[in-house]
Design a protein around this motif. Structure first.
Motif: not given
Length: 575
Positions: A44-45, A48, A131, A134
């Motif tokens: 999702s990141h 990162a 994150a 995340g």
């Protein structure tokens, strides 16, 4: 120098950042029938993950730290094994299954898998720091990238194992290498190294035995339960005495094996059909000295002796037909080498010796048939013939190897002549020289090669092929007439390179074409280009270039029975 290091670091950063950016895109996509995947990494990141991937990739995965007191084997920040230079002890801290001295493929593969898992844990930890909320997941279906990373770390592991060994116990490794034992399993290797790394006279005794009898020490230390013998040598028992007792060989054989390495013996003395027991019977002038001599001893002499031993023991239950005396049998080996100046001379009669087993099997069959007739009909003439052949078989023990080779040659010549006579009489022809072929054409050019495949369709062609390559294809006219085989010769510029036998078998009711045999000159393995040509020809005949399998011209059972009857006359003449 500083500028070069900075440039190299920035190059690595750019490379790792590019790979990290590509892993969560569709650049690395695993496409097969059962699965059509998307990205390898689902996150999702992405930024990162990119930072975490670069940070984990820049860390050295496997390294060896050499200090004045300790030598440490590290996997990332985990201490796996260490060597204390003061106490001279090796300790394993993590990964009990791993041995820091063993170069076995299993040991290296397992550590490579663990390194990959540890690297992924470091990536996940860095990602959580960047994150915390995340998500990060690795798609297991996309195994190609994972396997490539595991393969890439294996050279680093091998280098680390060698570095750790050289920094701790190099003298032990050199002794193990001379004895061919650098690939021992982990626990056994660690036990031996710990014992030999300690101070005192015990390790010196083991090193002396390894340098003096490397081949015999390897045969001893690879045994499942050899700890007692190892401890005996360590405690001061003479190594020659321990080796003689453990390997069940006389002392003079141990003396003859001084300085013989496992590389010279071709690793033969630890196999299932070890020729080591023949050493106690060999005359002094034919002792194996080079690697070639050991190969001759293991691949020619030992099979012939084993066949003689099997035939001798199989007739004991008949009673009275074959005199069996163990003291005479133990004198067999010295009789074999009459007329042999050195062991390598047997290479000249190698083909005849290897096919001598066929002659023995034919003689065994003739004795068995005569014995059956003699016991069933109480025929005195058959009984006399059976005893005569049995006595002849017993006399083979007093033959030398050159005499065995001459008998084998005479047997095969008689077998070929009788086979052609039987085939001619059954076909009603004066000379049954031809049979239908398997290939669409008599000659076929192999693509991307100068080799030509020529199918042999007559007895004369088989005889010429056998004479050109010095093997027994000349006697295969009977299998061709009976529809069992088809013979193809691979040639270049008219010169025979190797010979292929195609056979057809039924599997689940379906006919399957495969290669039964493929040999070069003197029944040796064919060259790499001949193997490649044979694979192409096999695939071509299986797919589109093959005719229907030719019908047989002779009945197998009838031909075989007539040949066996006439070969019995040959053996009676020899007896």
């Amino acid at each position: 120098m500083i500028q070069r290091e900075v440039t190299s670091r920035w190059t690595k950063l750019r490379k790792f950042a590019y790979v990290a950016r590509s892993l969560h895109t569709k650049k690395y996509v695993y496409r097969k029938a059962q699965y059509v995947g998307g990205p390898i990494v689902h996150t999702s990141h992405p930024k990162a993950f990119r930072r975490a991937f670069v940070a984990a990739s820049l860390k050295p995965s496997v390294r060896v730290e050499v200090g004045p007191i300790m030598v440490q084997f590290m996997v990332f920040d985990t201490l796996v094994a260490s060597f204390d230079r003061v106490t001279r002890k090796i300790r394993k801290h993590e990964y009990d299954w791993f041995c820091p001295f063993s170069l076995t493929p299993t040991n290296i593969r397992n550590l490579a898998n663990r390194v990959h898992r540890e690297r992924w844990k470091i990536i996940e930890q860095h990602y959580k720091n960047q994150a915390p909320k995340g998500t990060l997941r690795l798609d297991d279906h996309c195994a190609g990238y994972i396997h490539s990373r595991i393969r890439a770390v294996r050279p680093l592991i091998i280098h680390a194992i060698k570095s750790f060994t050289e920094a701790s116990v190099p003298h032990v490794v050199s002794a193990f290498r001379s004895a061919g034992m650098q690939y021992l399993t982990g626990d056994r290797m660690l036990r031996y190294v710990n014992a030999m790394a300690s101070r005192g006279e015990g390790p010196a005794r083991i090193l002396f035995a390894l340098k003096t009898w490397p081949a015999l020490m390897r045969a001893l230390m690879l045994r499942p339960n050899c700890k007692g013998e190892f401890d005996d040598i360590f405690d001061g028992v003479p190594p020659a005495k321990v080796l003689s007792k453990a390997l069940d060989i006389p002392h003079f054989v141990v003396r003859r094996m001084i300085g013989v390495t496992t590389q010279r013996t071709g690793f033969l003395i630890t196999g299932p059909d070890s020729p080591l027991d023949l050493m106690q019977h060999l005359p002094q002038h034919v002792l194996p000295r080079s690697r070639r001599d050991w190969l001759v001893l293991g691949k020619i002499v030992h099979p012939v002796l084993q066949e003689l031993e099997d035939g001798r023991t199989s007739y004991n239950w008949w009673g009275g037909g074959l005199p069996v005396y163990e003291e005479q049998w133990n004198q067999l080996v010295p009789c074999l080498f009459r007329g042999v100046k050195k062991l390598s001379d047997l290479e000249q009669i190698r083909t005849a010796l290897l096919t001598f087993v066929d002659a023995l099997q034919s003689l065994n069959g003739a004795i068995a048939r005569l014995h059956h007739v003699a016991t069933a009909d109480d025929n005195s003439e058959s009984t006399a013939q059976w005893r005569r052949l049995a006595q002849f078989y017993g006399g083979i023990r007093s033959m030398s190897l050159p005499q065995m080779a001459r008998l084998s040659t005479a047997y095969h010549q008689a077998h070929d002549r009788i086979t052609r006579q039987v085939s001619s009489s059954l076909l009603g022809e004066s000379d049954p020289t031809s049979w239908p072929g398997l290939m669409p054409e008599a000659q076929l050019d192999i693509p991307n090669s100068k080799i030509v495949a020529v199918e042999l369709l007559s007895s004369g062609e088989l005889l010429k092929e056998g004479a050109a390559l010095s093997h027994c294809v000349g006697s295969y006219d009977s299998p061709c007439l009976m529809g069992e085989s088809r013979i193809v010769s691979l040639r270049q510029d008219g010169r025979s390179l190797s010979t292929i036998e195609f056979v057809q078998e039924r599997v689940d009711g379906k006919p399957i074409l495969h290669i039964g045999q493929h040999f070069g000159r003197d029944n040796r393995d064919p060259s790499a280009r001949c193997l490649k040509a044979a694979r192409w020809l096999h695939g071509y005949l299986k797919k589109k270039g093959r005719k229907r399998w030719p019908k047989k011209l002779l009945a197998k059972d009838k031909v075989t029975s007539l040949i066996e009857v006439r070969m019995m006359d040959f053996w009676m003449e020899q007896a």
